[in-house]
Design a protein around this motif. Sequence first.
Motif, PDB file in Angstrom:
ATOM      1  N   THR A 251      -3.732   0.326  -3.205  1.00 33.56           N
ATOM      2  CA  THR A 251      -3.272  -0.995  -2.789  1.00 33.56           C
ATOM      3  C   THR A 251      -2.963  -1.802  -4.042  1.00 33.56           C
TER       4      THR A 251
ATOM      5  N   GLY B 160      -1.420 -10.035   8.004  1.00 38.53           N
ATOM      6  CA  GLY B 160      -2.411  -9.103   8.519  1.00 38.53           C
ATOM      7  C   GLY B 160      -1.859  -7.824   9.103  1.00 38.53           C
ATOM      8  N   LYS B 161      -0.536  -7.666   9.095  1.00 40.20           N
ATOM      9  CA  LYS B 161       0.064  -6.459   9.637  1.00 40.20           C
ATOM     10  C   LYS B 161       0.740  -5.669   8.519  1.00 40.20           C
ATOM     11  N   LEU B 162       0.872  -4.371   8.744  1.00 38.10           N
ATOM     12  CA  LEU B 162       1.581  -3.519   7.804  1.00 38.10           C
ATOM     13  C   LEU B 162       2.961  -3.172   8.352  1.00 38.10           C
TER      14      LEU B 162
ATOM     15  N   PHE C 170       5.947  -0.524   7.546  1.00 36.32           N
ATOM     16  CA  PHE C 170       6.133   0.711   6.804  1.00 36.32           C
ATOM     17  C   PHE C 170       7.593   0.946   6.432  1.00 36.32           C
ATOM     18  N   GLY C 171       7.757   1.589   5.289  1.00 36.36           N
ATOM     19  CA  GLY C 171       9.065   2.113   4.937  1.00 36.36           C
ATOM     20  C   GLY C 171       9.295   3.407   5.708  1.00 36.36           C
TER      21      GLY C 171
ATOM     22  N   GLN D  54       0.826  -1.185   0.000  1.00 38.69           N
ATOM     23  CA  GLN D  54       0.000   0.000   0.000  1.00 38.69           C
ATOM     24  C   GLN D  54       0.875   1.256   0.000  1.00 38.69           C
TER      25      GLN D  54
ATOM     26  N   LEU E  61      -4.679   6.554   2.594  1.00 36.43           N
ATOM     27  CA  LEU E  61      -4.411   5.505   1.619  1.00 36.43           C
ATOM     28  C   LEU E  61      -4.570   6.031   0.193  1.00 36.43           C
TER      29      LEU E  61
END
Lengths: 109, 114
Positions: free
Chosen positions: A48, A95-97, A99-100, A33, A45
């Motif tokens: 995706t 189920g988790k994000l 992040f960069g 995303q 957002l």
Amino acid sequence: TQLLEQSPQFLSIQEGENLTVYCNSSSVFSSLQWYRQEPGEGPVLLVTVVTGGEVKKLKRLTFQFGDARKDSSLHITAAQPGDTGLYLCAGARWGKLQFGAGTQVVVTP
Amino acid sequence: GAVVSQHPSWVICKSGTSVKIECRSLDFQATTMFWYRQFPKQSLMLMATSNEGSKATYEQGVEKDKFLINHASLTLSTLTVTSAHPEDSSFYICSATGTSGEQYFGPGTRLTVT
């Protein structure tokens, strides 16, 4: 250790120029995303991407997901001052994000 | 659709006190809610995952006794920072996931501990 590497960290361009932000990882994600965050606000957002090789367009923004689902890019055509913000990629796993670190984009008139 | 709110938007508290932050999904039922922390000029770091009616799952390095999470309903999760210290000052952001699986983020809560 950042699982997702974003580059560049900072980008300053003139209005009308094009830019590309990259998001790379050694891990495979079920989806990826892209978000844009303004100072003092939560991320919003943008898109995706799910399928390897997928390309999505959102007006002047083009998003691409790598064939191996490990990397992605965001390309902005003819950038405008309203595109200024922190762009974050996030990979979904279990189920988790994750992040960069983000790319701060500044578009000057 | 997919609106997530947080309250308060900012709070200042004294060291040693506790602060509660609310996260609500306004137009959908959230099967899962997430709590993140973001320090200045840094990215979002996941603190914990919470599912309605069950205990939250905390990420490595996050003290569960310090950051109490309650997910009382499908539209409300709360984060309580107990015995806050200046190093807890940060931007706390929640997100909620509906049936689509995508995460929608709240506007964040700026916590300053003096």
